[in-house]
Structure formats: structure tokens, C-alpha cells
Design a protein around this motif. Structure first.
Motif, mmCIF file in Angstrom:
data_model
loop_
_atom_site.group_PDB
_atom_site.id
_atom_site.type_symbol
_atom_site.label_atom_id
_atom_site.label_comp_id
_atom_site.label_asym_id
_atom_site.label_seq_id
_atom_site.Cartn_x
_atom_site.Cartn_y
_atom_site.Cartn_z
ATOM 1 N N VAL A 338 -13.174 71.783 -29.571
ATOM 2 C CA VAL A 338 -14.231 72.417 -28.413
ATOM 3 C C VAL A 338 -15.423 72.712 -29.102
ATOM 4 N N GLU A 339 -15.336 73.148 -30.452
ATOM 5 C CA GLU A 339 -16.475 73.805 -31.034
ATOM 6 C C GLU A 339 -16.734 73.555 -32.472
ATOM 7 N N LEU A 340 -18.076 73.227 -32.985
ATOM 8 C CA LEU A 340 -18.084 73.073 -34.261
ATOM 9 C C LEU A 340 -19.170 73.900 -35.151
ATOM 10 N N ASP A 345 -17.572 74.589 -41.921
ATOM 11 C CA ASP A 345 -16.573 73.448 -41.938
ATOM 12 C C ASP A 345 -15.470 73.950 -40.857
ATOM 13 N N VAL A 346 -15.842 74.784 -39.954
ATOM 14 C CA VAL A 346 -14.980 75.045 -39.020
ATOM 15 C C VAL A 346 -15.166 74.423 -37.403
ATOM 16 N N VAL A 347 -13.799 74.155 -37.152
ATOM 17 C CA VAL A 347 -13.878 73.763 -35.825
ATOM 18 C C VAL A 347 -13.003 74.717 -35.202
ATOM 19 N N ARG A 348 -13.124 74.799 -33.840
ATOM 20 C CA ARG A 348 -12.591 75.872 -32.916
ATOM 21 C C ARG A 348 -11.633 74.836 -32.027
ATOM 22 N N LEU A 349 -10.317 75.108 -32.001
ATOM 23 C CA LEU A 349 -9.275 74.187 -31.412
ATOM 24 C C LEU A 349 -8.761 75.206 -30.229
ATOM 25 N N TRP A 350 -8.721 74.523 -28.993
ATOM 26 C CA TRP A 350 -8.448 75.434 -27.926
ATOM 27 C C TRP A 350 -7.738 74.570 -26.837
ATOM 28 N N HIS A 351 -6.785 75.468 -26.043
ATOM 29 C CA HIS A 351 -6.690 75.044 -24.711
ATOM 30 C C HIS A 351 -6.197 76.296 -24.033
ATOM 31 N N SER A 413 -6.283 77.976 -40.627
ATOM 32 C CA SER A 413 -6.748 79.123 -39.535
ATOM 33 C C SER A 413 -7.133 80.190 -39.873
ATOM 34 N N VAL A 414 -8.365 80.464 -39.469
ATOM 35 C CA VAL A 414 -9.009 82.015 -40.179
ATOM 36 C C VAL A 414 -9.148 82.932 -39.126
ATOM 37 N N ALA A 415 -9.112 84.049 -39.359
ATOM 38 C CA ALA A 415 -9.017 85.123 -38.171
ATOM 39 C C ALA A 415 -10.422 85.525 -37.853
ATOM 40 N N GLU A 416 -10.531 85.476 -36.407
ATOM 41 C CA GLU A 416 -11.569 85.807 -35.659
ATOM 42 C C GLU A 416 -11.059 86.397 -34.251
ATOM 43 N N PRO A 417 -11.673 86.927 -33.418
ATOM 44 C CA PRO A 417 -11.432 87.282 -32.209
ATOM 45 C C PRO A 417 -11.284 86.197 -31.241
ATOM 46 N N ASN A 418 -10.365 86.227 -30.100
ATOM 47 C CA ASN A 418 -10.353 85.071 -29.461
ATOM 48 C C ASN A 418 -11.723 84.517 -28.794
ATOM 49 N N ARG A 419 -12.123 83.273 -29.429
ATOM 50 C CA ARG A 419 -13.473 83.003 -29.131
ATOM 51 C C ARG A 419 -13.640 82.436 -27.550
ATOM 52 N N GLN A 421 -11.412 82.399 -23.594
ATOM 53 C CA GLN A 421 -10.001 82.669 -22.907
ATOM 54 C C GLN A 421 -9.392 81.523 -23.076
ATOM 55 N N GLY A 422 -8.047 81.903 -22.985
ATOM 56 C CA GLY A 422 -6.966 80.904 -23.344
ATOM 57 C C GLY A 422 -6.429 81.220 -24.762
ATOM 58 N N ASN A 423 -6.308 80.144 -25.417
ATOM 59 C CA ASN A 423 -5.520 80.289 -26.870
ATOM 60 C C ASN A 423 -6.730 79.364 -27.933
ATOM 61 N N THR A 424 -7.167 79.962 -28.660
ATOM 62 C CA THR A 424 -8.017 79.593 -29.817
ATOM 63 C C THR A 424 -7.736 79.771 -31.062
ATOM 64 N N ALA A 425 -8.131 78.637 -32.016
ATOM 65 C CA ALA A 425 -7.666 78.861 -33.280
ATOM 66 C C ALA A 425 -8.877 78.312 -34.238
ATOM 67 N N ALA A 426 -9.608 79.202 -34.993
ATOM 68 C CA ALA A 426 -10.827 78.764 -35.851
ATOM 69 C C ALA A 426 -10.296 78.144 -37.054
ATOM 70 N N VAL A 427 -10.371 76.699 -37.349
ATOM 71 C CA VAL A 427 -9.802 75.980 -38.552
ATOM 72 C C VAL A 427 -10.841 75.723 -39.306
ATOM 73 N N ARG A 428 -10.831 76.281 -40.480
ATOM 74 C CA ARG A 428 -11.584 75.807 -41.599
ATOM 75 C C ARG A 428 -11.231 74.595 -42.208
ATOM 76 N N LEU A 429 -11.568 73.235 -41.978
ATOM 77 C CA LEU A 429 -11.179 72.027 -42.538
ATOM 78 C C LEU A 429 -11.220 71.824 -43.822
ATOM 79 N N ALA A 430 -10.378 71.077 -44.238
ATOM 80 C CA ALA A 430 -10.147 70.860 -45.817
ATOM 81 C C ALA A 430 -11.376 69.574 -46.225
#
Length: 486
Positions: A338-340, A345-351, A413-419, A421-430
Motif C-alpha cells: 500500500v505504500e512505497l 527501499d521500504v514498502v508497507r504491507l497492510w490489511h 520488517s522494521v519497527a515503527e508505529p502502526n502506520r 489502522q489495521g495491521n501494517t508491516a514496514a518491510v525494507r526489501l532486499a
């Protein structure tokens, strides 16, 4: 292209959905048209947002006249119906334009624009054989301006080729063991694919032939009957257990919380009675509009019991979850990209709140609240675990109709506040995150991937080889792969 002696003619269609922030979508769509005009284009197309079948019909005549450039502004998320109806037979590529998320940290997704572009890309590549392109960024950004200037001169953004170089594989014996563990498993489906959700379509015979997984399907009305038949004492008991596990549930309207308890109990009973190994649920529109509750918390509760659950009746997503867990991934989660954040090099993955609470950054703080979009029913609201992750997705292979391919990626998946509402992971891609996101859209990959916190890519690659599925691998950089920890 027409001669640049005249202003290039650009057709702009801005798609959206009324459950998102329509006011912000309208503003950004207006700014998008203004930028193209400022760059010298003659802009045509519907003035308002395209959100209804009538809006789509009214937009079609604008595409009947030859244009130098066709731009679909993904002003907010939309299902892929407009993509197929407007561009499915268009001879020229459509440029999909997605915006950044403008809402504050911790608020709901205001637009979900990137995910909308992703869904459009899948529909156009897989179901129409088209080659969409992507520009991601807001109208005021210099990079957006440069991309559009080039597009007006006939230099569209490139289609990102699918990476074919792959990392290590588990041995054949391990792959055979994974497939053997899947043979005979049953996947329960509720309802049909939501309208316009092309990744939720599937070939049951193909799933059975490749993985030995059988599909059992009931209607949404059948599930609602099961919910209605739940004994009041059983619903109260389930609500009590859920409240004990997550006391924040006490802040949710009790009537809606009890409805969620009925849904959970009905799903659990169906699973146990039919020996289901996983579920894929058509979670909207009927659950909120007819039952008055989104089933996110129920999907979470069942997932915490070890049964993979997929929303939006995503069958290939659910089969990917079964495959990954059979390979030893542990609990997984179906997510949107959902976010770049390109600089990191982070994408935010959410549902929207169906993650198992065991996947929370702090399971003791896995807050339960009212669903962020529909304001009905119960959903989780917590950030996902940190640490190394891998992503996977079985999906259609557009180069070989009737076959599948396997998408893989990895990162942390790096630490950050829940970007959101719902469930979010901020993933720094390889890998380069912009390339990855562009590849998802232009390569026709689904908007859903499956996220896991154990690296099972060697096993998945070996299984893919065994069943004859090509692997598209956005993996770790060369020289860093090799062990089974992500």
C-alpha cells in the motif's frame, strides 16, 4: 503519436471508491489534470471521479477518439471493473497513476491508491493481455513531473521484467515431503470472488492437480445461516474468551462484538465439521451490508488456532498460505502493498485487521477495535512483528494461460508505529523497492502477497521446480542467500 506541433491529447480517467476519502481523491485528481495541462497537454475525460457503472459508461466515449496518452488516475482504490471495461481492448498502453498516502500515522488508509493500481495492472496483464505502465507520486513532485513530461513525448515508463535469477533450493526429498503433506487437504471457500477482484478467480482443477488440495465452497447465505444457528450461550462463551485474550475488545460495541463471536463460532464449526485446513472468505460486501459486521476478528481468531484464513475469497492466496506453512513458515498473513518509501527501499504491507494476534509486534498489545473502513464489526489494530521476512504468491502466468507462476521476495520488517489502522508491516526489501512495486503493477501480479517470518524460499523454489512452475524472484542480493533463516 500525433505531431507535437499540436498539444498532445490526453484522456484522463480518475477512478475511486466512495468508502475512501473522496474529498482528497477529488483534490488530487484535479491537481493531476492541472499538471498535465500545465505541461502542454489538451486534457479530456470525465470531470468527476469514476465510481459507478454509469460513470464507467460515461467515460467510454472519451476513449473512442484517438489520443496521444491515456492516463488512469487511481485517485483511490477501486476494483478492476473499470480497468477491463475501459482499457481491455485499448490498443495503446494505459499509464496508471497512483498517489502517496496523505493521512496521518495511525489513521485509516485514506486512498489506498497504490493497491488500486496494482489491481488494475493484474486485470489488464492477466485478463486482457495489455501492458500497463506506472507512475507513482503526487502531482507536486518533481519526479512525477519528469515522468509525465517524458510520457507526453512518447517515452512511457518501462515495463519491469520479471527477475528470473533465483537462490538456493531445498533438495527434492524436502519438496516431495511438502507436497505429500498438502495432498488431500481441504480448503473452505465462502462465496464467489468479489466483483472486480480478478486475483480471486481460480482454477480448482489446477489447484488439485498441482498441490492435491481440494476445494469446498458454500455460499455467503449458507454461512449466514450457520451464524444464525449459533447457540447464544456458545456465542457468549466465545466472546468471553476473546475478551479475556484481548481486553481492548471491551471498547467495541457489544452487539457487534457478539455478532463477531457468532461468526467465529460458525467458522470454527464449519472447519471442524468438514476437516478444513484453511479458509478463503468473501468478506464483503455482504458481511457488513447484510450481517452488519466485518469478519476480520473472526479470521484472526481462527488463524490464531493454526488455520490459515484469507479475505476477499482469494483462493490462490490461501493455497500460498497452505504451501508456505507446509514448508515450515509458521503463521502467515495475506497483505496488500500500500505504500512505497523509495529512499529507504521500504514498502508497507497492510490489511484491515485479520492478522493472527501471534503476529503482532507485541501480542499482549494486539488491540481490537471497530473496523476502520466500514465502521462495523471488530478488527485488529496493531503493527506486525519485526525481523526478517519473506513474501510469496502463487498467481496466473500470463505467458502460459492455464498455468501458474510463483512470486518470491524478502527483506526485514522494521519497527515503527502502526502506520495504518489495521495491521501494517514496514518491510525494507532486499531489492530496489521502486523496481519491486513497478514490477508488481506492470508484471500483472496480484495486489495480495503472503507474508511470513521464516524463510521458506528454498523449499518453495524446490516445490515449484517439482510441479513445473516458473519462479519470479525478488530475493536477497547475490552472494547473501544460502541458509534457511531469512
Amino acid at each position: 503519436m500525433t505531431s507535437l506541433a499540436a498539444a498532445p491529447r490526453v484522456v484522463v480517467v480518475a477512478t475511486a471508491r466512495p468508502t475512501f476519502r473522496v474529498d482528497v481523491a477529488e483534490r488530487l485528481a484535479t491537481e493531476a489534470r492541472a499538471l498535465l495541462t500545465e505541461l502542454g497537454a489538451e486534457v479530456t475525460g470525465p470531470e468527476g471521479l469514476v465510481m459507478t457503472p454509469e460513470d464507467v459508461a460515461a467515460a467510454k466515449p472519451f476513449l473512442a477518439v484517438p489520443a496521444d496518452l491515456v492516463v488512469n488516475v487511481c485517485a483511490s482504490f477501486s476494483d478492476a471493473t473499470p480497468a477491463l471495461e475501459l482499457y481491455g481492448e485499448l490498443d495503446q498502453p494505459v499509464l496508471l497513476w497512483s498517489f502517496r498516502e496523505p493521512g496521518p500515522v495511525g489513521d485509516r488508509l485514506w486512498l489506498n491508491s497504490m493497491c488500486g493500481a496494482n489491481l488494475f495492472g493484474h486485470a489488464l496483464v492477466v485478463h486482457a493481455g495489455r501492458a500497463p505502465r506506472l507512475v507513482h507520486g503526487d502531482p507536486h513532485e518533481e519526479g512525477t513531473r519528469r515522468t509525465l513530461e517524458a510520457a507526453l513525448r512518447g517515452r512511457l515508463p518501462e515495463v519491469v521484467p520479471a527477475p528470473t535469477a533465483t537462490g538456493p533450493r531445498a533438495d527434492r526429498t524436502a519438496a516431495e515431503a511438502v507436497l505429500a503433506s498438502l495432498a488431500g487437504r481441504r480448503l473452505g471457500l465462502v462465496g464467489d470472488a468479489p466483483p472486480g477482484f480478478t486475483p480471486s478467480q481460480y482454477d480448482g482443477d489446477l489447484v488439485a492437480r498441482l498441490f492435491g488440495v481440494e476445494v469446498e465452497q458454500i455460499t455467503v447465505d449458507d454461512m449466514f445461516s450457520r451464524v444464525a444457528d449459533v447457540d447464544a450461550d456458545d456465542a457468549t462463551s466465545e466472546h468471553g474468551q476473546a475478551l479475556e485474550a484481548q481486553p481492548s475488545l471491551g471498547t467495541v460495541d457489544q452487539g457487534q462484538a457478539l455478532t463477531s463471536a457468532r461468526i467465529t463460532t460458525a467458522m470454527r464449526g464449519w472447519r471442524d465439521g468438514r476437516d478444513l485446513s484453511g479458509m478463503a472468505i468473501r468478506c464483503w460486501p455482504e458481511f457488513p451490508t447484510q450481517l452488519g459486521a466485518c469478519p476480520c476478528s473472526s479470521l484472526s481468531r481462527v488463524a490464531d488456532e493454526g488455520t490459515p484464513t484469507a479475505c476477499e475469497r482469494d483462493v490462490y492466496g490461501a493455497v500460498t498460505m497452505l504451501l508456505m506453512e507446509a514448508a515450515g513458515s509458521g503463521t502467515t498473513y495475506l497483505v496488500d502493498t500500500v505504500e512505497l518509501d523509495a529512499d529507504r527501499d521500504v514498502v508497507r504491507l497492510w490489511h484491515c485487521g485479520a492478522a493472527a494476534t501471534s503476529l503482532a509486534a507485541d501480542p499482549a498489545e494486539a488491540t481490537q477495535t471497530t473496523h476502520c473502513n466500514r465502521k462495523l464489526g471488530v478488527a485488529g489494530n496493531f503493527p506486525l512483528r519485526t525481523g526478517p521476512v519473506c513474501m510469496a504468491r502463487l498467481t496466473e502466468d500470463p505467458s502460459r494461460p492455464g498455468h501458474l507462476r510463483l512470486l518470491l521476495a524478502a527483506g526485514e520488517s522494521v519497527a515503527e508505529p502502526n502506520r495504518f489502522q489495521g495491521n501494517t508491516a514496514a518491510v525494507r526489501l532486499a531489492t530496489d523497492a521502486t523496481t519491486f512495486v513497478t514490477g508488481l503493477v506492470t508484471g500483472g501480479f496480484p495486489h495480495h502477497t503472503v507474508l511470513a517470518w521464516s524463510d521458506v524460499r528454498p523449499q518453495l523454489r524446490a516445490v515449484a521446480d517439482l510441479v513445473g512452475i516458473p519462479v519470479v524472484d525478488w530475493g536477497l542480493p547475490s552472494g547473501t542467500e544460502g541458509d534457511n533463516d531469512v
